[in-house]
Scaffold this motif. Sequence first.
Motif, PDB file in Angstrom:
ATOM      1  N   ALA A 112       1.634  -7.521   6.293  1.00  0.00           N
ATOM      2  CA  ALA A 112       2.460  -6.801   7.437  1.00  0.00           C
ATOM      3  C   ALA A 112       3.065  -5.562   7.110  1.00  0.00           C
ATOM      4  CB  ALA A 112       3.676  -7.946   7.889  1.00  0.00           C
ATOM      5  N   ALA A 113       3.362  -5.240   6.047  1.00  0.00           N
ATOM      6  CA  ALA A 113       4.069  -4.003   5.666  1.00  0.00           C
ATOM      7  C   ALA A 113       3.097  -2.778   5.810  1.00  0.00           C
ATOM      8  CB  ALA A 113       4.707  -4.116   4.448  1.00  0.00           C
ATOM      9  N   LEU A 114       2.154  -3.356   5.038  1.00  0.00           N
ATOM     10  CA  LEU A 114       0.888  -2.256   5.080  1.00  0.00           C
ATOM     11  C   LEU A 114       0.580  -1.781   6.576  1.00  0.00           C
ATOM     12  CD1 LEU A 114      -1.124  -3.791   2.256  1.00  0.00           C
ATOM     13  CD2 LEU A 114       0.067  -1.735   2.220  1.00  0.00           C
TER      14      LEU A 114
ATOM     15  N   ALA B 229       2.014  -2.275   9.253  1.00  0.00           N
ATOM     16  CA  ALA B 229       3.030  -1.678  10.014  1.00  0.00           C
ATOM     17  C   ALA B 229       2.930  -0.277   9.672  1.00  0.00           C
ATOM     18  CB  ALA B 229       4.383  -2.380   9.842  1.00  0.00           C
ATOM     19  N   ALA B 230       2.999   0.208   8.664  1.00  0.00           N
ATOM     20  CA  ALA B 230       3.091   1.387   7.950  1.00  0.00           C
ATOM     21  C   ALA B 230       1.575   2.117   8.553  1.00  0.00           C
ATOM     22  CB  ALA B 230       3.185   1.529   6.504  1.00  0.00           C
TER      23      ALA B 230
ATOM     24  N   VAL C 179       3.461  -7.219  13.912  1.00  0.00           N
ATOM     25  CA  VAL C 179       4.148  -7.924  12.855  1.00  0.00           C
ATOM     26  C   VAL C 179       5.014  -8.634  12.947  1.00  0.00           C
ATOM     27  CG1 VAL C 179       6.068  -6.682  11.037  1.00  0.00           C
ATOM     28  CG2 VAL C 179       4.120  -5.272  12.203  1.00  0.00           C
TER      29      VAL C 179
ATOM     30  N   SER D 118      13.090  -4.294  19.074  1.00  0.00           N
ATOM     31  CA  SER D 118      11.906  -3.673  18.094  1.00  0.00           C
ATOM     32  C   SER D 118      11.462  -2.358  18.642  1.00  0.00           C
ATOM     33  CB  SER D 118      10.997  -4.564  17.554  1.00  0.00           C
ATOM     34  OG  SER D 118      11.457  -5.633  17.393  1.00  0.00           O
TER      35      SER D 118
ATOM     36  N   LEU E 160      -4.344   1.970   4.622  1.00  0.00           N
ATOM     37  CA  LEU E 160      -3.305   1.014   4.692  1.00  0.00           C
ATOM     38  C   LEU E 160      -3.703  -0.249   5.375  1.00  0.00           C
ATOM     39  CD1 LEU E 160      -0.092   3.500   5.315  1.00  0.00           C
ATOM     40  CD2 LEU E 160      -0.657   1.718   3.377  1.00  0.00           C
ATOM     41  N   CYS E 161      -4.397   0.080   6.690  1.00  0.00           N
ATOM     42  CA  CYS E 161      -4.789  -0.837   7.489  1.00  0.00           C
ATOM     43  C   CYS E 161      -6.033  -1.717   6.796  1.00  0.00           C
ATOM     44  CB  CYS E 161      -5.523  -0.605   8.727  1.00  0.00           C
ATOM     45  SG  CYS E 161      -4.190   0.362   9.812  1.00  0.00           S
TER      46      CYS E 161
ATOM     47  N   ALA F 290      -4.292  -3.944   4.285  1.00  0.00           N
ATOM     48  CA  ALA F 290      -3.767  -5.139   5.257  1.00  0.00           C
ATOM     49  C   ALA F 290      -5.019  -5.974   5.622  1.00  0.00           C
ATOM     50  CB  ALA F 290      -3.197  -4.660   6.289  1.00  0.00           C
TER      51      ALA F 290
END
Lengths: 302, 649, 213
Positions: free
Chosen positions: A170-172, A174-175, A237, A255, A288-289, A292
Motif C-alpha cells: 500500500a505504501a509503495l 500510494a507513493a 489504500v 482522506s 513504485l507501482c 507494489a
Amino acid sequence: MTTAFDILLRLLLWLLLAPLVPGIINKVKAWVAGRRGPPVLQLYYDLAKLWRKGVVLSTAVSPGHIAGTAVAWMALVLAALLLPAGPAGAPLAFRGDALLFVYLLALARFCTALAALDTGSAFEGMGAAREVSYAVLGEAAIITALIALSLQTGSVSLTTMLAPAAGAGAALLAAGLFAVLLAENCRVPFDDPNTHLELTMIHEVMVLDHSGPPLAAVLHGASLKLLMFSVLLVQAVLPAGELSPLTAACALAGSVLAVAVGVGLVESLLARLAFRRVPLLLTTAFLLCLFAALVSWRGGHL
Amino acid sequence: MTPGWLLLVAGLGMLIGMVSAFRAKRVWLAATITSAVAALAAAAWVLKAGATWVGRTTLAIGGEPIHLQLDGLSAFFLALLALLGGAGSLYAMAYWTDQQHPVSATSGRAWWNVLLLNMGLVLIVANGLHFLIVWELFTVSAYFLITRERHRREVRAAGWLYLAASHAGTLCLFAFFACLAAHTGNWELGSMRERMELAPLFWLALAGFGLKAGLFPLHIWLPSAHANAPSHVSAILSGVAIKMGIYGLVRFSGWLPVPDLAGWVVAGLGVLSAVLGVAFALGQHDLKRLLAYHSVENIGIILIGLGFAMMAAANGHAAWGQLALAGGLLHVWNHGLFKALLFLGAGSVLHATGTREMSRLGGLWRSMPWTAGLFTLGAVAISGLPPLNGFVSEWLVFLGLFDALSARGATAGAAIPAAVLLGVTGALALACFVKVCGVVFLGLPRSKVAEQAHECGWPMRIPMIVLGTACVAIGLAPVLFWPAIVTASAAWQPFWSETAAPAPLLTLGAFHLVVAALAALAAFALWRRARHNGIRRTGTWDCGYAAPTPRMQYTAGSFAGIITGWFRWILRPERHARIPNEPFPAHAKFEEHTPETVLEHVIEPAGSLVMRVSTAVRRLQHGRLQAYILYLLIGLAALALVALMGGGK
Amino acid sequence: MTGGLNLLIALAMGLNLVALASSRLPSVIRAAATQGMVLGLLPLLLEQEFHWMVGLVSVGTVVVKGFVIPHLLRRALRAANIDREMEPLLGFIPSLLLGAGATIGAVALGGALPLRPEHANSLLVPGAFATVVCGFLLLMGRAKAISQVCGYLILENGIFLFGLLLIRTTPLIVEAGILLDLTVAVFVIGIIVDRIQREFDTLDTRKLTSLKE
C-alpha cells in the motif's frame, strides 16, 4: 427509472464537489505562505463568471476547437461515472471498466492536445508535446497500479479492485499514485499551475487561447480530474469496502481532504523540477507501482 | 445462394475485371465491386452459419486436385479483403486516373485484380502446392502495384527491397510446405494437431509469414514499400496484404501442433513490434511512411493477442486465451479498417498538395473538411480511444492479459510487462496521431501547396465514409460482431466454441453510445453557449511577438522530439545542424531524419560483408588453367594429409 | 521477526535505486551511508539472543558506515572542491531501470535457488544479489572518483549481506576486518582523489587512461 435518477444524482455530486479541491489546495498554500488567500469557493465564482463571458477565438482555429474542449470535458465526466465513491459504489460497474477509465482520460488528453494545436501557436504546440510525452510514462504507472490492484483482488472492475486495502504494497502504491496524481494534474513539481510563463508550462500553456465558457469547461474538467485521482488514490489504500458505510464515507472525505492538503504542502515546499528531471521522477513512480504489483504477487508479504 | 456460387461469382467478376481493365474502366469497376460484394456475402454466410464450405474438383493443377475450403477463419479475413478491395477500387478510379497516369493506370487496374484474386485464393486453398503458387502470384502482383511510378528512383528501390524480402519469406514457406509434405506424404492441408513431430516446422512458418506480416525486426521492407505505393495500394497492402502473414500464422498454429515456446516468442515479438513500431513512427516526417510504421505497431498488438492465446492453449485452454485471441482477431479487422481509412486520407492529402512532407502542410481543414474529419476519426480509432473500434479490440486483449494475471504462474509474469507495454504503446500512438492531425490539418498552412489544396471528389470520399462508418459501427455495437469472432476462433481452436458474448461487451457498447451521444451534445451545447455570449475573432496569442508567421508553428519533428529523444538508442536519427552562434546569425538550419535502423545498421552491413567475402572468394576463379591445376594439387595434398593423420585408426 | 528483517532489507534495496537515480554526489553519499546504517542493524535482528560481540559489530558498522566514511567523503568533496553534479556514463533512467530489473531478477533468482529453509522466505540472498549488482552498475556507470567510492561502498554492503547468511558459523571478526579494510581503502582513495585533483584539475576517472605511459 430510479437507477437513471440515481446515476444523475451521483454525477451531479461529482460535478458540484470537484471545484472544491483546487480551492482547498490554494487555501493551504496561502496559509503556509502566511497570506489570507482566496476563498475556498473561488473556483465556483470563476466558473460562474466565465460561463457568462463572451468568447475570443483565434482566427486560426477550426470548429473543432470548441468541440475538442467539450469532448474532453465529457470524457472526464463519464470517467467519473466509473469511479466508485466509497460506500455508494460506482454508478456504473462492469468487468474491464478500469481500462475504460484510463482510456477515457486518454481521450480527454487527445482532444485537449488537438484543441491546443488548432491555434497554430508555437507555445501551445510545446505544451501539447510535453503533455502527450509525459503522459506515456504516467500511463505506464497507472496501468501498473491497476495490475497491482488486480493481482490483489483478481478483478478488473474498479468497484471490486478498490474495495479492500492494498495490502503490504500500500505504501509503495500510494507513493506511486501520488506522484502520478501530481504529474497528470500538472501540479508542482511537474508543472506549476500558477505561473504564466509560457515556456515553462505544460497544461496551462495548452489552454492559453481558451476563453469564456470553453475555458470554464477546461477548468472544471481539470478540477474533476484532480478529485478523481484523489479518490482513486485514497481508495486504493483505504479498505473502504470493509468499513461500515458511515465510517467509510467519513474516512473517504477525510482522506481526500488530506490528499488536497498534501498537494498544497508539496506545492508550498517544493520547487518545480527542471524538465529533464521529469521523466526520472515519473519512472520512479512507475517503479513504485511495479514493486507494489510484485508485492501483491508474492501474496501480500515481503 | 451458397458460398460456393458466391465465390464463383466473385472469381469470375475478378477475371472479367482483369480483362476489361485495359479498355472499359466502368466495366472493370462494376465487375470488381460486384465480385467484392459476392465475396463479402460468402464470408458473411460462413461467419453467420458457423459452417465450413468445402469445394473439391477432380480438375488438377500441378498434379494436385483443387481443394478449396472456406471456414470461419478464412471467411473472417475474406470479409476484410472484400470490403477493402471494393473501397479501394472505387477510390482508384478518381485517384489514379487515366488522364494523369496514362500508362500505369490501366495495367495498374489489371494488377489490382490479380492481387485481390490471389489474396482471396490464399485464404481458401487447402493444398500446400497451390498455396505456394497463389502466394507467389500475390507477392509478385503486389510488386507491380508498388512500382507504379517506376521512373522515380526511390520507388524502384522500395520495389526491389520488397521483392527481395518477400522472396526470403517465400523461401521459408517453400521449406515449410516441402517439409510438411515430406512428413505427411501429400500436399493436402488440414488439421493435424496430434502429430507432435511437426511442431518444429512452426519456426519456418513464423519466419516466412512474419516477413510478410512485417513484425519487428523483419519489417525492413515495409515502410518504403507502403510509403511509395499509390495510396489505394498502400491501403490494401497495409490493411489486408500484411494480414495474410497473420492469417498464415493463425491458420498453421491452429492446424499444426506448435512448440512449447511458440506462444512466448510470438507474444515477445508482438510487444517488441508494438513499442518499436510506434517509436519509429514518431520519428518520421513523411506522412505515409509514418502510417506504414504504425502497421508494424498494430501487427504487434495482434501478435500479443495471438501469443497469449497460444500460451493459454498450451496451458489447457484457459478462458483468458479466448479473450486475447478475440482481441487479436478483432484487431485484424479494426486495423484493416482504420489503416485503410488513414491511407486513403493521406492519399487525398497527397492528391491535393503533391507532398507527403508533414512539415510543408498545415491548416488543411479549411480546404479539405471531409478528409480532415475522416482522418481524425481514423486517428481516434488507431489510438485505441473510446468510443471507436480500436479501443474494443485493445480492451479485449487487455482483459485477456489481466485475466492471465489472476491465473498467476509464468504466464502472469509475461502478462505484466505485456500489459504495461501495451498501455505505453497506446499512449505513444496517441502522441503520434496528435502530431499528425495537428500538424497536417490544424493550425495555419506552412507552404503554398497547403494553401492551395482542394477537397477530393465523391469517388474518393465515399470509400473513406464507408470505412469510417465501419469503424464507428464496431465501436458502438461490438456485440453484433462477436459471433463472427467466435466462429473464427472456433476454427483456430475447436474447444473454444462458446457463442455467448461476454456480458461486459454489451455494456461497453452501450457506454460507447453514451460517450458518443454526450460528446456530441456537449459540443453542441458549448458552441451554442459561446454563440449566445458572443464570439470575437483575433490573432493567436503569441506572447507579444510582433510578426508571427505560420513557419513558427510547432512542427512534426519538434512535437515528437521529447519521445524520440528517449528512443534515440534505437532510432539513431541523423542530424545535420548549423547552429547560430554569432550575434547576427546569417544562416542556421537543422535537419533530422530517422532512417530504418535495422536495414541500415544490420542488414546493409551484413550484406556488404557477404559482398566483400564473395568478391574475395571470386578472385580464386580467374580462368587461368595453371592455377586451377595448382588448386587440384593442393586439394590432393590436403586429402593425403588427412589420410596420413587419420590413417592410423 | 522475518517481517522486520525483510522490511529492512527491502529498504536497503530501495536505497540502491535511490543511489542509482540521484543526480548529485551528496545524495549518493547519503544513500550509501543510510544503507550502511540499515544493514548495521541487521545482525541484532538476526541473532536470537543478544551477544556482546554482535552488539559491538553492529554499533561499529553503524558508526563507520553511517558516520565516519560519509564524513571522510564529504571532506574530500569539500577539500578537492568537486562539482556536485554527477557525470553519468549511463543515463539515470536506464541505470534506474536496470537496477530495478536486477532487483526483480534477484528476487526471482532467490526463489529458484536451493536455500536452507530458514533463509527461504527471507530477502537476504536476493537483497545481497541486488545490492552487489547495483554497486557494479554504479561503478560502471559513473565517471567521478567519489561516485566510484560510493559504488564500492554499496558493493561492500551487498557482500556484508552475504556474510550475514553465515553469521552463526563465521566469527564476526571477519566482518570487523572488512570494515577496517574499507576505512583504510576510503582513506587511500581520499588521498588519491586529492592527488588526481592537484595533477589534472579534475576528478574524471576517464582521464586516468592518460596515465598509461
